[in-house]
Motif scaffolding. Structure first.
Motif, PDB file in Angstrom:
ATOM      1  N   PHE A   5      33.421  47.876  42.781  1.00  0.00           N
ATOM      2  CA  PHE A   5      34.453  47.507  41.763  1.00  0.00           C
ATOM      3  C   PHE A   5      33.716  46.620  40.609  1.00  0.00           C
ATOM      4  O   PHE A   5      32.786  45.866  41.110  1.00  0.00           O
ATOM      5  CB  PHE A   5      35.614  46.575  42.460  1.00  0.00           C
ATOM      6  N   ALA A   6      33.808  46.659  39.423  1.00  0.00           N
ATOM      7  CA  ALA A   6      33.119  45.597  38.491  1.00  0.00           C
ATOM      8  C   ALA A   6      34.455  45.288  37.414  1.00  0.00           C
ATOM      9  O   ALA A   6      35.322  45.706  37.332  1.00  0.00           O
ATOM     10  CB  ALA A   6      32.256  46.610  37.742  1.00  0.00           C
ATOM     11  N   GLU A   7      33.995  43.989  37.169  1.00  0.00           N
ATOM     12  CA  GLU A   7      34.839  43.207  36.083  1.00  0.00           C
ATOM     13  C   GLU A   7      35.105  44.135  34.742  1.00  0.00           C
ATOM     14  O   GLU A   7      34.260  44.600  34.349  1.00  0.00           O
ATOM     15  CB  GLU A   7      34.193  41.889  35.769  1.00  0.00           C
ATOM     16  N   SER A   8      36.522  43.797  34.343  1.00  0.00           N
ATOM     17  CA  SER A   8      36.735  44.489  33.222  1.00  0.00           C
ATOM     18  C   SER A   8      36.734  43.873  31.850  1.00  0.00           C
ATOM     19  O   SER A   8      37.314  43.923  30.962  1.00  0.00           O
ATOM     20  CB  SER A   8      38.481  44.875  33.368  1.00  0.00           C
ATOM     21  N   GLU A 314      44.821  45.857  34.432  1.00  0.00           N
ATOM     22  CA  GLU A 314      43.279  45.885  34.573  1.00  0.00           C
ATOM     23  C   GLU A 314      42.635  44.512  34.497  1.00  0.00           C
ATOM     24  O   GLU A 314      41.732  44.093  35.329  1.00  0.00           O
ATOM     25  CB  GLU A 314      42.548  46.633  33.305  1.00  0.00           C
ATOM     26  N   TYR A 315      43.394  43.522  33.800  1.00  0.00           N
ATOM     27  CA  TYR A 315      42.830  42.152  33.578  1.00  0.00           C
ATOM     28  C   TYR A 315      43.300  41.387  34.937  1.00  0.00           C
ATOM     29  O   TYR A 315      42.221  40.724  35.779  1.00  0.00           O
ATOM     30  CB  TYR A 315      43.581  41.516  32.619  1.00  0.00           C
ATOM     31  N   LEU A 316      44.664  41.802  35.458  1.00  0.00           N
ATOM     32  CA  LEU A 316      44.887  41.086  36.782  1.00  0.00           C
ATOM     33  C   LEU A 316      44.232  41.595  37.826  1.00  0.00           C
ATOM     34  O   LEU A 316      43.984  40.935  38.808  1.00  0.00           O
ATOM     35  CB  LEU A 316      46.656  41.328  36.923  1.00  0.00           C
ATOM     36  N   GLU A 317      43.980  42.827  37.925  1.00  0.00           N
ATOM     37  CA  GLU A 317      43.161  43.400  39.112  1.00  0.00           C
ATOM     38  C   GLU A 317      42.028  42.637  39.215  1.00  0.00           C
ATOM     39  O   GLU A 317      41.420  42.365  40.307  1.00  0.00           O
ATOM     40  CB  GLU A 317      42.727  44.927  38.841  1.00  0.00           C
ATOM     41  N   THR A 318      41.118  42.846  38.092  1.00  0.00           N
ATOM     42  CA  THR A 318      39.953  41.807  37.954  1.00  0.00           C
ATOM     43  C   THR A 318      39.907  40.407  38.587  1.00  0.00           C
ATOM     44  O   THR A 318      39.063  39.863  39.209  1.00  0.00           O
ATOM     45  CB  THR A 318      39.317  41.910  36.646  1.00  0.00           C
ATOM     46  N   ARG A 319      41.128  39.685  38.160  1.00  0.00           N
ATOM     47  CA  ARG A 319      41.348  38.391  38.319  1.00  0.00           C
ATOM     48  C   ARG A 319      41.429  38.327  39.744  1.00  0.00           C
ATOM     49  O   ARG A 319      40.823  37.414  40.460  1.00  0.00           O
ATOM     50  CB  ARG A 319      42.309  37.960  37.490  1.00  0.00           C
ATOM     51  N   THR A 412      35.769  32.899  34.211  1.00  0.00           N
ATOM     52  CA  THR A 412      34.987  31.607  34.231  1.00  0.00           C
ATOM     53  C   THR A 412      33.791  31.942  34.808  1.00  0.00           C
ATOM     54  O   THR A 412      32.857  31.647  34.612  1.00  0.00           O
ATOM     55  CB  THR A 412      35.760  30.500  34.408  1.00  0.00           C
ATOM     56  N   TYR A 413      33.911  32.310  36.434  1.00  0.00           N
ATOM     57  CA  TYR A 413      32.694  32.140  37.143  1.00  0.00           C
ATOM     58  C   TYR A 413      32.422  33.602  37.521  1.00  0.00           C
ATOM     59  O   TYR A 413      33.275  34.584  37.484  1.00  0.00           O
ATOM     60  CB  TYR A 413      32.886  31.559  38.403  1.00  0.00           C
ATOM     61  N   THR A 414      31.432  33.763  38.159  1.00  0.00           N
ATOM     62  CA  THR A 414      30.858  35.229  38.577  1.00  0.00           C
ATOM     63  C   THR A 414      31.281  35.022  40.202  1.00  0.00           C
ATOM     64  O   THR A 414      31.309  34.043  40.800  1.00  0.00           O
ATOM     65  CB  THR A 414      29.489  35.448  38.230  1.00  0.00           C
TER      66      THR A 414
END
Length: 459
Positions: A5-8, A314-319, A412-414
């Motif tokens: 999984f990677a950030e969107s 997509e945003y919510l899944e990444t968050r 904000t953070y990785t």
């Protein structure tokens, strides 16, 4: 091989954060009277105090800010925000406010009177504070499973319908101005409320003729959990789920600093035109004219755009997967926390970690200070200090859960930062028996004391 999984999103701008030594942190914490709110931001390496207003806005939000209309009355930005709220939540009437507690202040000034009873699911500190300030009483009707951090219940934010009906049947409807449903329920660990529960609460509210108010700070995260955990919603979009959610609410308060991903802003949504008219008087008194309510035009533009972005899967899944990542690391290390993992934070079970420290010495605050000393990480206590004193007896209230909340700011953070948090907390957990004492209060405000409380270390 399955792809990881990677950030969107990709990073366009960065901000420097400073490392410090333990010796420096010991001095800073002492100067702050052991209240993490009193630390300067430059004294914090990873700041998980709150996810409120601390997220990173998108390029589209920054672009929208440049088009803000700063007219005092009737600004285009107001109508853009009005349209977004109508499209996403379905409210015909709204009032902008500068943040969520301001929305509560305006709405409760109309509805909440001395002697009132306000049932809900684990009211958060500002909500309870505004209720008790008006000499009314907040009654917690959360399901019992929420208070056992080990039980893996998918919707620990649910209201217990038996508890709720007991309140509604005991008091006359004139004494119960509203039922508050907090989505997601912050105090119980960022836990969601199911659609079935919202529907059942609304049915009860209609039976007793009591309106329902959604505390909506993290409504989109709640919709994500409905999509991923509740039968029948897997194929629906987040926006479709949100639309249904708000058919079960008569009004809503919103701190837009969370799920609308802005640094400042909030609003009250209403279906009743008469309520809007009454609330408008207080909005003008406390916040500003009805078409800006304490917000600049640029912030209203960013909020409208953020509501749209914040309700995309997509945003919510990444968050939420970043929060899950931190929870997974802590699980590896055996650190106890509220399960299942909630939407915006990990809630560490301080009562289990520091069981040898008396509750009168504030276990979660003690754990929070130790984590800061370990690696410069700032969390926040969700325990006895936040629970405050009983307004009548002035005795400390000791909640069933004593939690250290690690709230993850949006975009904000990785995950490297999450690894630092996990290892730092593991180190504290491994040396937990070396922590002999907690704190005593030496100065506190009469209400919502945790923001400014001053503490003294017990040697």
């Amino acid at each position: 091989m399955k792809l990881p999984f990677a950030e969107s999103y990709k990073i366009k701008m960065v901000e420097t954060i400073k490392r410090s030594t333990r010796k420096e942190r010991e001095q800073w914490l002492k100067e702050a009277n052991y209240n993490l709110f009193n630390l300067k931001s430059d004294q914090v390496f990873i700041d998980l105090l709150t996810d409120s207003g601390t997220g990173a806005m998108s390029d589209k939000q920054w672009s929208a800010m440049m088009l803000g209309d700063e007219s005092y009355a009737g600004a285009r930005s107001y109508y853009k925000m009005k349209e977004a709220i109508k499209n996403i939540m379905g409210f015909d009437h709204f009032l902008p406010t500068h943040q969520g507690r301001a929305a509560e202040n305006v709405l409760f000034s109309v509805l909440v009177k001395e002697g009132n009873i306000v049932p809900g699911n684990s009211h958060f500190d500002t909500t309870k504070g505004h209720i008790e300030f008006r000499k009314a009483k907040a009654v917690d009707c959360t399901i019992d499973e929420a208070f056992d951090t080990v039980i893996d219940h998918p919707f620990k934010g649910n209201l217990d319908l038996i508890k709720l009906e007991s309140v509604l049947s005991t008091y006359p409807k004139e004494q119960v101005p509203m039922i508050i449903v907090t989505v997601t329920c912050n105090t119980s660990g960022g836990q969601p409320v199911s659609m079935a529960n919202m529907k059942a609460v609304k049915k009860l509210s209609e039976k007793y003729e009591i309106p329902v108010c959604f505390d909506s700070a993290r409504f989109a995260e709640n919709a994500y959990f409905i999509k991923t955990r509740e039968e029948g919603y897997q194929d629906k979009t987040i926006k479709e789920i949100v639309k249904e959610m708000y058919t079960y609410a008569d009004m809503a308060t919103m701190s837009s600093k969370k799920d609308a991903i802005v640094n400042m802003g909030g609003f009250i949504g209403m279906k009743d035109a008469n309520l809007w008219k009454q609330a408008s008087t207080y909005n003008i008194m406390f916040e500003g004219y009805v078409t800006y309510g304490g917000m600049s035009g640029r912030d209203m533009n960013a909020l409208a755009q953020g509501l749209d972005e914040g309700t995309e899967f997509e945003y919510l899944e990444t968050r939420i997967k970043q929060v899950e990542y931190l929870g997974g690391r802590l699980e590896e290390f055996g650190v106890p926390f509220q399960k299942p993992i909630g939407g915006h934070a990990i809630f560490v079970d301080a009562k289990k970690i520091l069981a040898h420290i008396p509750k009168e010495e504030y276990q979660a605050q003690t754990l929070g200070c130790e984590l800061y000393l370990e690696a410069g990480i700032r969390g926040v206590e969700i325990g006895a200090i936040l629970a405050d004193r009983d307004p009548e007896t002035r005795e400390n209230r000791y909640p069933a859960l004593e939690l250290l909340r690690l709230a993850i700011p949006r975009r904000t953070y990785t995950n490297n930062h999450m690894d630092v948090v996990a290892v730092a907390l593991k180190n504290v957990y491994d040396r937990r028996n070396e922590i002999k004492h907690g704190f005593k209060i030496i100065d506190e405000a009469p209400i919502m004391r945790h923001f400014t409380v001053q503490l003294q270390k017990i040697d």
